[in-house]
Design a protein around this motif. Structure first.
Motif, PDB file in Angstrom:
ATOM      1  N   LEU A  61       0.821  -1.217   0.000  1.00 20.85           N
ATOM      2  CA  LEU A  61       0.000   0.000   0.000  1.00 20.85           C
ATOM      3  C   LEU A  61       0.854   1.266   0.000  1.00 20.85           C
ATOM      4  CD1 LEU A  61      -2.815  -1.098   2.482  1.00 20.85           C
ATOM      5  CD2 LEU A  61      -2.918  -1.007  -0.028  1.00 20.85           C
ATOM      6  N   LEU A  62       1.934   1.264   0.760  1.00 19.80           N
ATOM      7  CA  LEU A  62       2.816   2.434   0.787  1.00 19.80           C
ATOM      8  C   LEU A  62       3.471   2.653  -0.571  1.00 19.80           C
ATOM      9  CD1 LEU A  62       4.485   1.985   4.282  1.00 19.80           C
ATOM     10  CD2 LEU A  62       2.644   3.569   3.650  1.00 19.80           C
TER      11      LEU A  62
ATOM     12  N   LEU B 120       7.242   7.488   3.691  1.00 15.82           N
ATOM     13  CA  LEU B 120       5.996   6.849   4.112  1.00 15.82           C
ATOM     14  C   LEU B 120       6.266   5.692   5.080  1.00 15.82           C
ATOM     15  CD1 LEU B 120       4.060   6.854   0.718  1.00 15.82           C
ATOM     16  CD2 LEU B 120       3.490   8.177   2.774  1.00 15.82           C
TER      17      LEU B 120
ATOM     18  N   LEU C 166       2.174   1.899  -3.418  1.00 14.83           N
ATOM     19  CA  LEU C 166       1.147   2.453  -4.311  1.00 14.83           C
ATOM     20  C   LEU C 166       1.017   3.966  -4.126  1.00 14.83           C
ATOM     21  CD1 LEU C 166      -1.732  -0.197  -4.104  1.00 14.83           C
ATOM     22  CD2 LEU C 166      -0.331   0.367  -6.111  1.00 14.83           C
ATOM     23  N   ALA C 167       1.207   4.433  -2.895  1.00 14.50           N
ATOM     24  CA  ALA C 167       1.060   5.861  -2.602  1.00 14.50           C
ATOM     25  C   ALA C 167       2.320   6.663  -2.907  1.00 14.50           C
ATOM     26  CB  ALA C 167       0.683   6.045  -1.134  1.00 14.50           C
ATOM     27  N   ALA C 168       3.450   5.993  -3.031  1.00 19.40           N
ATOM     28  CA  ALA C 168       4.728   6.688  -3.233  1.00 19.40           C
ATOM     29  C   ALA C 168       4.990   6.958  -4.709  1.00 19.40           C
ATOM     30  CB  ALA C 168       5.863   5.858  -2.652  1.00 19.40           C
ATOM     31  N   THR C 169       5.621   8.099  -4.965  1.00 17.69           N
ATOM     32  CA  THR C 169       5.970   8.459  -6.339  1.00 17.69           C
ATOM     33  C   THR C 169       7.386   8.044  -6.704  1.00 17.69           C
ATOM     34  OG1 THR C 169       6.624  10.641  -5.547  1.00 17.69           O
ATOM     35  CG2 THR C 169       4.381  10.407  -6.430  1.00 17.69           C
TER      36      THR C 169
END
Length: 191
Positions: free
Chosen positions: A87-88, A101, A90-93
């Protein structure tokens, strides 16, 4: 129980390790497809260890409830770890954003210890203990606990040894293939 998890769980760990190694070859492992594929394989393997643990439990007499509970607790924290990493990512660029994160998660009091350090250790120590207890009841061979111990120590030495961990776990669990055969009840004629 079907024998599939006895093979699939360790092989998923091996696949996780191989995918992780391949993903690191370009020096940009995570976040991205290589990270996600590796972690999905790892998560799948961990979930598949639930029936493996329950199978081992059936072959233990002494302390089976306690060791099963400890092992499942450790497995739960490992599942949480893989899920959080997925999940982290997925949120990270980018890699730096992923680290930030992850730091936010590990800054939560107790999270580092429970999810990343001691929690997963309970799974690995628990599965060695379960293999040992199953060997005492002669449902696993004498070498299964030793093989399982080597398997769980390898990632602590170097995570790049994870493919070997899965293969050694597969070998350690192999004797259960002959002890988990399901027998169909025989019908006897009424007299």
């Amino acid at each position: 129980m079907t024998k599939l998890p006895l093979v699939a769980a360790p092989l998923a760990m091996t696949a996780y390790g191989i995918t992780r190694i391949i993903g690191r070859l370009d020096g940009r492992y995570g976040p991205g497809p290589d990270w996600q594929i590796a972690h999905l394989l790892g998560l799948t393997g961990m979930i598949l260890f639930i029936p493996v643990i329950l199978t081992l439990r059936r072959h233990i007499t002494t302390g089976r409830n306690l060791v099963t509970a400890i092992t499942l607790l450790g497995l739960t924290t490992t599942v949480i770890q893989f899920t959080a990493d997925i999940l982290l990512a997925l949120a990270a660029t980018d890699r730096d954003a992923l680290r930030r994160l992850q730091q936010q998660v590990t800054d939560i009091p107790g999270a580092q210890l429970a999810i990343y350090d001691a929690g997963p250790l309970l799974f690995f120590l628990g599965i060695v203990a379960m293999a040992t207890l199953a060997a005492i009841t002669r449902n696993l061979t004498w070498w299964s606990p030793a093989t399982m111990l080597i398997a769980v120590v390898l990632p602590a030495v170097d995570l790049n040894l994870m493919p070997l961990t899965g293969l050694l776990m597969l070998a350690a669990l192999h004797p259960l293939h002959t002890t988990t055969r399901t027998t169909k009840p025989t019908l006897t004629p009424a007299r």
